[in-house]
Design a protein around this motif. Structure first.
Motif, PDB file in Angstrom:
ATOM      1  N   VAL A  26      20.838  69.025  64.779  1.00 45.22           N
ATOM      2  CA  VAL A  26      20.435  69.758  65.982  1.00 45.22           C
ATOM      3  C   VAL A  26      19.493  68.851  66.755  1.00 45.22           C
ATOM      4  O   VAL A  26      18.419  68.499  66.275  1.00 45.22           O
ATOM      5  N   LEU A  27      19.924  68.482  67.945  1.00 44.98           N
ATOM      6  CA  LEU A  27      19.196  67.530  68.792  1.00 44.98           C
ATOM      7  C   LEU A  27      18.152  68.274  69.613  1.00 44.98           C
ATOM      8  O   LEU A  27      18.409  69.356  70.145  1.00 44.98           O
ATOM      9  N   LEU A  63      23.448  71.536  69.029  1.00 46.64           N
ATOM     10  CA  LEU A  63      24.126  71.249  67.762  1.00 46.64           C
ATOM     11  C   LEU A  63      25.294  70.305  68.014  1.00 46.64           C
ATOM     12  O   LEU A  63      26.051  70.493  68.970  1.00 46.64           O
ATOM     13  N   TRP A  64      25.439  69.304  67.162  1.00 45.55           N
ATOM     14  CA  TRP A  64      26.683  68.540  67.131  1.00 45.55           C
ATOM     15  C   TRP A  64      27.162  68.448  65.690  1.00 45.55           C
ATOM     16  O   TRP A  64      26.370  68.404  64.751  1.00 45.55           O
ATOM     17  N   LYS A 103      24.850  57.545  60.524  1.00 48.47           N
ATOM     18  CA  LYS A 103      24.962  57.401  61.970  1.00 48.47           C
ATOM     19  C   LYS A 103      25.992  56.338  62.348  1.00 48.47           C
ATOM     20  O   LYS A 103      26.857  56.575  63.210  1.00 48.47           O
ATOM     21  N   SER A 104      25.928  55.193  61.736  1.00 42.43           N
ATOM     22  CA  SER A 104      26.872  54.128  62.071  1.00 42.43           C
ATOM     23  C   SER A 104      28.297  54.523  61.699  1.00 42.43           C
ATOM     24  O   SER A 104      29.255  54.184  62.408  1.00 42.43           O
ATOM     25  N   LEU A 105      28.450  55.247  60.592  1.00 47.01           N
ATOM     26  CA  LEU A 105      29.773  55.727  60.194  1.00 47.01           C
ATOM     27  C   LEU A 105      30.361  56.631  61.268  1.00 47.01           C
ATOM     28  O   LEU A 105      31.510  56.474  61.680  1.00 47.01           O
ATOM     29  N   GLY A 131      17.621  60.045  59.872  1.00 45.69           N
ATOM     30  CA  GLY A 131      17.132  60.994  58.874  1.00 45.69           C
ATOM     31  C   GLY A 131      17.350  62.452  59.226  1.00 45.69           C
ATOM     32  O   GLY A 131      17.166  63.325  58.373  1.00 45.69           O
ATOM     33  N   ASP A 132      17.741  62.729  60.469  1.00 47.34           N
ATOM     34  CA  ASP A 132      17.971  64.112  60.884  1.00 47.34           C
ATOM     35  C   ASP A 132      19.416  64.555  60.687  1.00 47.34           C
ATOM     36  O   ASP A 132      19.759  65.711  60.960  1.00 47.34           O
ATOM     37  N   ILE A 133      20.272  63.654  60.249  1.00 50.58           N
ATOM     38  CA  ILE A 133      21.689  63.973  60.088  1.00 50.58           C
ATOM     39  C   ILE A 133      21.922  64.523  58.684  1.00 50.58           C
ATOM     40  O   ILE A 133      21.620  63.871  57.685  1.00 50.58           O
TER      41      ILE A 133
END
Length: 414
Positions: free
Chosen positions: A213-214, A249-250, A267-269, A291-293
């Motif tokens: 959630v951004l 949200l994403w 993230k890179s994945l 760290g938020d993913i």
């Protein structure tokens, strides 16, 4: 496995430590709910709303320990159930209305648009987008504010016995807890389910799910507020929508063998795997701190043909964990709580009421879970020809038969 025994013979003596004494010795009937997740809290509030005394057992030492990341869409059917339970207002206070759900291909071409806000208003409710933590907090406050509800944290159910007078729940510290009813809302890996029915192992759905959630500052301008966008690619899918407070949200869904969700370089994945996706998806991922993913492999359960035995029943993911493709997991757990409390209010005999609850819910859940599994397979198509055919069919079916079926489904009494 948690042993569940059904003794026969004379009335069982209820004994134990300071948690005992909530059985049927007074006019109010009593229940133990195992699990303080979304479904457990809703069922506790539902039973308390009909005069039951409810004890919630949660193995975590605090509620924050079981709160998961991300957000969800509560469709019209869930909001109707919450309204019947007197919980809609509390949930609406932390949610954001969804006006339309857009289905697009990965290039951004619109396949179909559903007017979910209008459909909800036709039934007197609002489709909502909510952060999972926000929903959990709202339900916890609502449940614990109802008379007769008690929450015990850091407590695990290790067994249960029952007879025709009640249930005796054994705790991990040796104490026992007596009640008229035991509700197992302890999730997809429920120990009570393994004891109630033949042991059922969760099965891998074929995909993993990454989400975050951004915050408002980074989410501004990425997507119109009130729009949910679901995008289909080749063995990939993405979902974006706002939640309360301007946050976004994403979700990124990647098909393949299990285990990638455990990788550290999330993230890179995602940026690599979703590089072909148009619109706000990549921008949202790029703006999110590593760290938020949150990430997890997604599992479901094969449909069960039995949820209850005597005075003990399953509820939520413990009974019918399904893939996330139809966004109905939490919605169906909320429906469970509504129907369970209604059956227990209408049918005085608890085993008979649970049999009625099981009959009604199996009739609704079983085809839905199978459909969700099928949709998961369709979403996993990755060839250019197969995905082209899929998108062609979806563009027509989603605007006609699928939308009609959705209207009928969300309006139907569970």
């Amino acid at each position: 496995m948690i042993p569940v025994k059904v003794p026969t013979g004379a009335h069982r003596q209820r004994t134990g430590g300071d948690m005992t004494g909530i059985g049927s010795t007074s006019a109010a009937r009593s229940a133990v709910v195992v699990g303080a997740g979304i479904c457990g809290l809703t069922s506790a509030a539902a039973l308390a709303g009909r005069g039951w005394r409810v004890t919630i057992l949660e193995r975590a030492k605090d509620l924050a320990g079981i709160q998961t990341a991300g957000a969800l869409h509560l469709w019209t059917n869930a909001m109707l159930a919450l309204r019947r339970l007197g919980l809609a207002e509390a949930v609406e206070a932390v949610g954001l209305p969804i006006e339309q759900t857009e289905y697009r291909d990965h290039r951004g071409r619109v396949l179909a648009t559903w007017p979910v806000g209008r459909i909800a208003r036709e039934h007197g409710v609002t489709d909502l987008a909510l952060g999972r933590k926000d929903l959990h907090d709202a339900l916890a406050r609502a449940a614990l504010d109802r008379p007769g509800v008690r929450l015990h944290l850091g407590v695990e159910c290790t067994g249960a016995t029952q007879d025709d007078t009640g249930v005796l729940v054994t705790l991990d510290d040796g104490r026992t807890l007596a009640a008229d009813l035991l509700v197992a809302a302890d999730g997809i890996r429920s120990g009570l389910r393994a004891a109630l029915v033949a042991p059922t192992q969760p099965r891998y759905s074929g995909y993993g799910q990454w989400q975050a959630v951004l915050d408002r500052d980074h989410a501004a301008g990425l997507l119109p507020v009130g729009v949910e966008r679901i995008m289909f690619g080749r063995g990939r899918r993405a979902v974006v929508h706002h939640v309360r407070g301007g946050r976004l949200l994403w979700e990124g869904i990647l098909y393949g063998p299990p285990g990638r969700a455990a990788l550290r370089e999330r993230k890179s994945l995602l940026l690599r795997e979703l590089a072909a996706f148009a619109g706000p998806v990549l921008a949202a991922i790029e703006a999110t701190a590593e760290g938020d993913i949150d990430a997890q492999d997604v599992y479901d359960l094969p449909p069960l043909n039995r949820w209850s035995t005597g005075r003990i029943t399953l509820l939520g993911d413990a009974a019918h964990a399904m893939t996330t493709n139809l966004s109905q997991g939490a919605c169906q757990g909320i429906e469970d709580a509504d129907v369970l409390s209604e059956c227990l209010a209408r049918v005085p005999d608890i085993p008979e009421a649970l049999a009625e609850y099981q009959r009604r819910r199996l009739a609704r859940i079983t085809p839905l879970a199978r459909r969700s599994r099928r949709v998961a397979g369709i979403g996993g198509l990755s060839g250019p020809l197969s995905t082209g055919v899929r998108d062609f069919v979806m563009a027509r079916a989603l605007s006609t038969v699928a939308l009609r079926d959705h209207r009928n489904f969300v309006a139907a009494m569970p």
